[in-house]
Design an enzyme around this catalytic site. Structure first.
Site, PDB file in Angstrom:
ATOM      1  N   HIS A  39      35.634  21.431  43.719  1.00 34.72           N
ATOM      2  CA  HIS A  39      35.869  22.369  44.268  1.00 34.72           C
ATOM      3  C   HIS A  39      37.416  22.980  45.030  1.00 34.72           C
ATOM      4  O   HIS A  39      37.669  21.502  45.009  1.00 34.72           O
ATOM      5  CB  HIS A  39      35.735  21.919  46.053  1.00 34.72           C
ATOM      6  CG  HIS A  39      34.906  22.898  46.529  1.00 34.72           C
ATOM      7  ND1 HIS A  39      36.047  23.317  47.969  1.00 34.72           N
ATOM      8  CD2 HIS A  39      34.088  23.588  46.866  1.00 34.72           C
ATOM      9  CE1 HIS A  39      35.418  23.935  48.488  1.00 34.72           C
ATOM     10  NE2 HIS A  39      34.032  23.930  48.457  1.00 34.72           N
TER      11      HIS A  39
ATOM     12  N   HIS B 259      32.682  31.546  43.159  1.00 30.33           N
ATOM     13  CA  HIS B 259      32.598  31.348  44.980  1.00 30.33           C
ATOM     14  C   HIS B 259      31.213  31.140  44.611  1.00 30.33           C
ATOM     15  O   HIS B 259      30.362  30.371  43.846  1.00 30.33           O
ATOM     16  CB  HIS B 259      33.270  32.478  45.308  1.00 30.33           C
ATOM     17  CG  HIS B 259      33.570  32.246  46.517  1.00 30.33           C
ATOM     18  ND1 HIS B 259      32.568  31.605  47.205  1.00 30.33           N
ATOM     19  CD2 HIS B 259      33.715  33.376  47.613  1.00 30.33           C
ATOM     20  CE1 HIS B 259      33.347  31.397  48.700  1.00 30.33           C
ATOM     21  NE2 HIS B 259      33.702  32.594  48.344  1.00 30.33           N
TER      22      HIS B 259
ATOM     23  N   ASP C 195      26.793  24.598  45.212  1.00 29.98           N
ATOM     24  CA  ASP C 195      25.556  25.539  43.706  1.00 29.98           C
ATOM     25  C   ASP C 195      25.121  24.413  42.811  1.00 29.98           C
ATOM     26  O   ASP C 195      24.621  25.407  42.287  1.00 29.98           O
ATOM     27  CB  ASP C 195      26.971  26.536  43.381  1.00 29.98           C
ATOM     28  CG  ASP C 195      27.157  26.985  44.799  1.00 29.98           C
ATOM     29  OD1 ASP C 195      26.393  27.948  45.101  1.00 29.98           O
ATOM     30  OD2 ASP C 195      28.511  27.742  44.274  1.00 29.98           O
TER      31      ASP C 195
HETATM   32  N1  CMC Z   1      35.285  22.780  34.866  1.00 33.78           N
HETATM   33  C1  CMC Z   1      35.349  22.144  34.000  1.00 33.78           C
HETATM   34  N2  CMC Z   1      36.518  21.760  34.147  1.00 33.78           N
HETATM   35  C2  CMC Z   1      37.142  21.929  35.749  1.00 33.78           C
HETATM   36  C3  CMC Z   1      36.192  22.689  36.517  1.00 33.78           C
HETATM   37  C4  CMC Z   1      34.687  22.614  36.141  1.00 33.78           C
HETATM   38  N3  CMC Z   1      34.399  23.307  36.594  1.00 33.78           N
HETATM   39  N4  CMC Z   1      36.635  22.912  37.665  1.00 33.78           N
HETATM   40  C5  CMC Z   1      38.238  22.231  37.687  1.00 33.78           C
HETATM   41  N5  CMC Z   1      38.391  21.558  36.343  1.00 33.78           N
HETATM   42  C6  CMC Z   1      39.083  21.430  35.955  1.00 33.78           C
HETATM   43  C7  CMC Z   1      40.556  22.686  35.299  1.00 33.78           C
HETATM   44  O1  CMC Z   1      40.025  23.078  34.130  1.00 33.78           O
HETATM   45  C8  CMC Z   1      41.773  22.281  35.552  1.00 33.78           C
HETATM   46  O2  CMC Z   1      42.401  21.307  34.844  1.00 33.78           O
HETATM   47  P1  CMC Z   1      43.461  21.223  34.146  1.00 33.78           P
HETATM   48  O3  CMC Z   1      44.374  20.347  35.175  1.00 33.78           O
HETATM   49  O4  CMC Z   1      43.558  20.092  33.216  1.00 33.78           O
HETATM   50  O5  CMC Z   1      44.690  22.637  33.818  1.00 33.78           O
HETATM   51  C9  CMC Z   1      41.188  21.163  36.806  1.00 33.78           C
HETATM   52  O6  CMC Z   1      40.020  21.143  37.113  1.00 33.78           O
HETATM   53  C10 CMC Z   1      41.375  22.198  38.223  1.00 33.78           C
HETATM   54  O7  CMC Z   1      40.900  23.096  38.204  1.00 33.78           O
HETATM   55  P2  CMC Z   1      41.537  24.257  38.971  1.00 33.78           P
HETATM   56  O8  CMC Z   1      40.942  25.607  38.604  1.00 33.78           O
HETATM   57  O9  CMC Z   1      43.011  24.174  39.614  1.00 33.78           O
HETATM   58  O10 CMC Z   1      40.857  23.931  40.384  1.00 33.78           O
HETATM   59  P3  CMC Z   1      40.464  24.718  41.494  1.00 33.78           P
HETATM   60  O11 CMC Z   1      40.951  24.460  42.575  1.00 33.78           O
HETATM   61  O12 CMC Z   1      42.177  26.365  42.164  1.00 33.78           O
HETATM   62  O13 CMC Z   1      39.366  25.731  41.305  1.00 33.78           O
HETATM   63  C11 CMC Z   1      36.834  25.930  41.361  1.00 33.78           C
HETATM   64  C12 CMC Z   1      38.574  25.523  42.102  1.00 33.78           C
HETATM   65  C13 CMC Z   1      35.776  25.744  42.495  1.00 33.78           C
HETATM   66  C14 CMC Z   1      37.163  27.986  41.335  1.00 33.78           C
HETATM   67  C15 CMC Z   1      36.401  25.723  40.308  1.00 33.78           C
HETATM   68  O14 CMC Z   1      36.670  24.264  40.270  1.00 33.78           O
HETATM   69  C16 CMC Z   1      35.441  26.320  39.372  1.00 33.78           C
HETATM   70  O15 CMC Z   1      35.321  26.856  38.719  1.00 33.78           O
HETATM   71  N6  CMC Z   1      34.126  25.699  39.071  1.00 33.78           N
HETATM   72  C17 CMC Z   1      33.019  25.941  39.166  1.00 33.78           C
HETATM   73  C18 CMC Z   1      32.457  27.123  39.723  1.00 33.78           C
HETATM   74  C19 CMC Z   1      31.738  26.879  40.617  1.00 33.78           C
HETATM   75  O16 CMC Z   1      30.553  25.332  40.967  1.00 33.78           O
HETATM   76  N7  CMC Z   1      31.807  27.535  42.045  1.00 33.78           N
HETATM   77  C20 CMC Z   1      30.717  27.314  43.065  1.00 33.78           C
HETATM   78  C21 CMC Z   1      32.295  26.454  44.238  1.00 33.78           C
HETATM   79  S1  CMC Z   1      31.005  25.735  45.728  1.00 33.78           S
HETATM   80  C22 CMC Z   1      30.796  27.417  46.219  1.00 33.78           C
HETATM   81  C23 CMC Z   1      31.802  27.711  47.051  1.00 33.78           C
HETATM   82  O17 CMC Z   1      32.246  27.458  47.919  1.00 33.78           O
HETATM   83  O18 CMC Z   1      32.366  29.189  46.598  1.00 33.78           O
END
Ligand code: CMC
Length: 432
Positions: free
Chosen positions: A306, A267, A362
């Site tokens: 996201h 986050h 970010d």
């Molecule tokens: N790098 C590589 N792979 C990713 C990433 C990433 N940053 N984000 C998602 N994935 C992959 C994940 O491994 C999954 O792949 P698979 O379907 O093969 O298992 C797929 O994409 C879907 O991911 P998810 O974890 O189900 O997605 P989510 O909606 O639960 O997570 C997130 C959203 C923001 C937590 C995630 O994209 C992430 O960890 N990003 C990196 C951290 C980041 O930049 N966070 C800031 C978010 S914006 C500021 C805020 O509002 O907080």
């Protein structure tokens, strides 16, 4: 005719008509679906609330597929271009942009509350020299609850408005003290004669005994960043704010909990993690190997992806433009090329394209903060200053919403059924 959903229960052959309102059905309407009258009834299973609306809100609108973000109906791009953080905070809290007189009075009200109680300094001195500023920040916000016991009067409108102004005014001062503490430097008192952002810059960067004037381009850039971070509907930390506040805690402790949720690297801690990631990659030639590691499941590309945006995060677009304005003043960051190359590769790589992973807010914000002279550990605190407004606006909306009650999700229990207690000398060791 009203929209309804017809559900047929194949176990009994019974049919149920469930009203559809605003594109949703009420989860409680499913409880009537049961085999026997003494059963609990049907529930939904939604880990991480991926498809559950927990409230009705009139504050922030997001269309994640189209990359749209609006505060109270105003597009984020227009607010970033024409508004200020103070004006936007008024908008988020009150629903309308202020008139000139309202803005003047709101600014004056905030200026009244910039100062922290002297004991806060002593409180902060208890932290180790290398304490993370975000840990100091969230603990100190929680501690403010003890300084303002009347904050418990959350349904008293006047008392509530006082706490709201106090919180928005004091979080930059707490951030300033937390930052100076982490550098071992004396705290700088807030100066209400300066602009909101100018004062914050001074609290961080002023040398004791000397004058400090912040650069107008950098001041405006930070103002824009605070606007972009101000609210983002029901994200993890805002849900924490609403969830904690639903037990009728005062806003200081609720906000401490929200800030704790923001601290995580998925986050608001992501901006710090992005900068550390870019530094670890080091140079453009190392980018392909790093992307391969991410695709092989060894870590994530921080600042990408996201839950809601499945296209370019509109905040990231504004931040990218702001970054170039900042670099004209500060000189460019050597890590900018690494970031641009990462983005270029990721946006054409099938792994990221098929998962609809785009740069988020970010990805570039850390580069701007670094160029402005902030240490990475303060980045999540900067996010928290902006988001404080959204947390409070959402908390207040929750308090005044007659539909809301104490937050209390259900679970599916799949553990052991009832069994008898076994005395310790009769227990057989089980392998973990
Ligand atoms: N790098 C590589 N792979 C990713 C990433 C990433 N940053 N984000 C998602 N994935 C992959 C994940 O491994 C999954 O792949 P698979 O379907 O093969 O298992 C797929 O994409 C879907 O991911 P998810 O974890 O189900 O997605 P989510 O909606 O639960 O997570 C997130 C959203 C923001 C937590 C995630 O994209 C992430 O960890 N990003 C990196 C951290 C980041 O930049 N966070 C800031 C978010 S914006 C500021 C805020 O509002 O907080």
């Amino acid at each position: 005719m009203a929209d309804t959903l017809t559900i047929t229960d194949n176990r009994t052959g019974r049919q149920y008509e469930v009203p559809i309102t605003n594109g949703t059905i009420r989860a409680l309407d499913l409880r009537q679906i049961k085999l026997n009258p003494d059963e609990f009834g049907l529930m939904t299973y939604d880990p991480a609330f991926q498809n559950t609306a927990s409230c009705i809100s009139r504050i922030t609108f997001i269309d994640g597929d189209k990359g749209i973000l609006r505060y109270r109906g105003y597009p984020i791009e227009q607010l970033a271009e024409h508004s200020t953080f103070i004006e936007t905070s008024y908008l988020l809290l009150n629903g309308e942009l202020p008139t000139a007189t309202e803005l003047e009075s709101w600014t004056g009200r905030l200026n009244q509350h910039l100062t922290l109680h002297e004991n806060i300094k002593k409180f902060m001195e208890g932290f180790r020299y290398d304490a993370h500023p975000m840990g100091i920040f969230l603990s100190t916000v929680g501690a403010l609850s003890t300084f303002y016991p009347e904050a418990k009067l959350i349904f008293d409108e006047e008392a509530r408005h006082t706490q709201i102004a106090r919180l928005i005014a004091k979080v930059p001062s707490i951030a300033g003290y937390a930052y100076r503490h982490s550098l071992g430097q004396p705290y700088i008192y807030p100066d209400p004669e300066l602009s909101f952002i100018g004062n914050f810059h001074a609290m961080l960067f002023k040398r004791v005994g000397s004058q400090y004037t912040s650069d107008p381009v950098l001041e405006r850039a930070l103002d824009v960043l605070f606007i972009l971070h101000a609210d983002h509907e029901q994200n993890c930390s805002t849900s924490a704010m609403r969830g904690i506040g639903s037990s009728q805690t005062d806003p200081y402790v609720s906000l401490a909990g929200a800030a704790a949720a923001l601290y995580g690297p998925l986050h608001g801690g992501a901006n710090e993690a992005v900068l550390r990631m870019l530094a670890e990659i080091g140079t453009v030639k190392n980018v392909p190997a790093f992307v391969k590691k991410v695709k092989d499941g060894e870590g994530r590309l921080m600042g990408f992806g996201h839950r809601v945006y499945k296209s370019y995060d509109p905040r990231a677009k504004v931040i990218k433009q702001t970054a170039y304005q900042v670099f004209e003043v500060t000189g460019t960051s050597p890590l900018l090329d690494v970031a641009l190359e990462l983005e270029r590769i990721a946006l054409q790589d099938d792994y990221f394209v098929s998962r609809r992973l785009y740069p988020n807010v970010d990805f570039y914000s850390g580069l701007i903060y670094e160029a402005m002279g902030f240490k990475p550990s303060i980045f999540p605190v900067l996010f928290a200053i902006g988001r404080t407004v959204g947390w409070i606006a959402q908390w207040q909306e929750m308090l005044l919403d007659k539909d809301q009650k104490i937050a209390r999700p259900r679970q599916i229990y799949l553990g052991e059924q009832e069994r008898n207690f076994v005395p310790i000398n009769e227990r057989i060791k089980t392998e973990p």
